[in-house]
Design a protein around this motif. Structure first.
Motif, PDB file in Angstrom:
ATOM      1  N   GLU A  38      13.100 -22.677  46.364  1.00 18.67           N
ATOM      2  CA  GLU A  38      13.618 -21.367  45.959  1.00 18.67           C
ATOM      3  C   GLU A  38      14.557 -20.807  47.018  1.00 18.67           C
ATOM      4  O   GLU A  38      15.578 -20.205  46.704  1.00 18.67           O
ATOM      5  N   ALA A  39      14.202 -21.006  48.295  1.00 16.47           N
ATOM      6  CA  ALA A  39      15.009 -20.453  49.385  1.00 16.47           C
ATOM      7  C   ALA A  39      16.394 -21.089  49.423  1.00 16.47           C
ATOM      8  O   ALA A  39      17.406 -20.408  49.609  1.00 16.47           O
ATOM      9  N   ALA A  42      18.392 -19.889  46.515  1.00 19.44           N
ATOM     10  CA  ALA A  42      18.863 -18.528  46.817  1.00 19.44           C
ATOM     11  C   ALA A  42      20.072 -18.580  47.742  1.00 19.44           C
ATOM     12  O   ALA A  42      21.063 -17.869  47.550  1.00 19.44           O
ATOM     13  N   ALA A 102      12.763 -14.766  43.476  1.00 21.58           N
ATOM     14  CA  ALA A 102      11.856 -14.923  44.615  1.00 21.58           C
ATOM     15  C   ALA A 102      10.510 -14.257  44.345  1.00 21.58           C
ATOM     16  O   ALA A 102       9.449 -14.813  44.684  1.00 21.58           O
ATOM     17  N   ALA A 164      16.118 -19.426  55.221  1.00 20.80           N
ATOM     18  CA  ALA A 164      15.711 -20.437  54.242  1.00 20.80           C
ATOM     19  C   ALA A 164      15.030 -21.612  54.947  1.00 20.80           C
ATOM     20  O   ALA A 164      14.014 -22.139  54.470  1.00 20.80           O
ATOM     21  N   ALA A 183      13.210 -16.703  50.329  1.00 22.14           N
ATOM     22  CA  ALA A 183      14.228 -16.397  49.314  1.00 22.14           C
ATOM     23  C   ALA A 183      14.372 -14.887  49.135  1.00 22.14           C
ATOM     24  O   ALA A 183      15.479 -14.366  48.959  1.00 22.14           O
TER      25      ALA A 183
END
Length: 293
Positions: A38-39, A42, A102, A164, A183
């Motif tokens: 996810e990070a 993002a 997030a 991240a 994120a």
């Protein structure tokens, strides 16, 4: 640096920024999706916002470089500030989208991202940092606030890549929500950058004065012209990267109109020798009998 040379250099910097952001966006998104991070996704969306931001900056610089015309006697330099506002809105929207994703990841943690996500996030930090430094130097030389906005965005992108990286590492070490928390932090950084860029653009549209160092240099140039006894007043106004100056000078009250006019022209020429000065208006006042106004 001449206005033409400055425009070419800022335009080249904007094009390079665009090309690199496209590359980073694709790399981060592809690896982020594949590695389930996810990070990194993002961070990739942030780079995607940077792509649109770079396009906005390029368009703004192109319009700002147009010469004055019958409908715009002072040129089009404020197009830079308009492009900055576009950048700000894009960053805010990207930040909100990342934050939404997030939060969902924090509520329902997924599997830890693959190690390659960490490698990509770490590698992305270095060139972004280098670009930010070079763009800040260029913005200082040319006075381009659009390039300064791009530099600020690159700083934020480098920091978001670091965040991240930390989040991915935390997830790999057993903290399930680490990637999603990172994120969310990235989202906050992106939105903060958007607010900062918007604030700068708003100031630019309000005709701010030149910085004290530049103003003092212009004052000294004007006072150094032969025949100028003193300055009654001087005002500066920024129009994009360009500076307009209005000043009142005092000359010997016994000079002929022609001689006083010639001194005013010399003051105008002296100030226009400064690279960023676009226009100068000089008003001549007669000094008092004691040589003072």
């Amino acid at each position: 640096m001449s206005q033409t040379a400055a425009g070419q250099e800022t335009g080249r910097a904007a094009r390079n920024n665009l090309a690199f952001n496209v590359l980073l966006m694709v790399l981060k998104l592809v690896v982020g999706i594949w590695a389930r991070s996810e990070a990194l996704i993002a961070d990739g969306l942030h780079s995607g916002a940077d792509v649109f931001s770079s396009v906005a900056v390029m368009v703004g610089l192109a319009i700002a470089g147009r010469p004055p015309d019958s409908g715009h006697h002072y040129g089009h330099a404020k197009a830079e500030a308009i492009s900055q506002k576009v950048v700000a809105v894009l960053l805010l929207l990207a930040g909100l989208e990342v934050a939404n994703s997030a939060i969902a990841g924090i509520e329902h943690p997924g599997p830890a991202p693959d190690w390659i996500a960490l490698a990509v996030a770490l590698v992305a930090m270095v060139p972004k940092g280098v670009m930010a430094v070079t763009q800040r130097r260029l913005a200082k030389r040319t006075g381009s606030h659009a390039i300064l906005a791009a530099a600020t965005d690159n700083v934020t992108d480098a920091i978001s890549s670091l965040v991240a990286s930390l989040g991915i590492l935390a997830s790999r070490l057993g903290y399930a929500s680490g990637d999603s928390v990172a994120a969310l932090v990235v989202a906050a950084l992106v939105m903060w950058a958007g607010v900062d860029v918007f604030r700068t653009a708003a100031v630019d549209l309000m005709d701010p004065a030149a910085d004290p160092e530049t103003t003092q240099a212009l004052r000294e140039r004007a006072q150094a012209v032969a025949g100028v006894l003193s300055l009654s007043s001087m005002r500066t106004r920024l129009n994009g990267a360009r500076i307009f100056v209005d000043l009142e000078i005092e000359v010997d009250r016994h000079l002929s109109l022609l001689a006083a006019h010639d001194i005013a022209h010399q003051v105008e020429d002296a100030l226009k020798a400064e690279p960023r000065v676009e226009g100068v208006t000089v008003h001549v006042n007669p000094a008092g009998e004691d040589g003072k106004g």
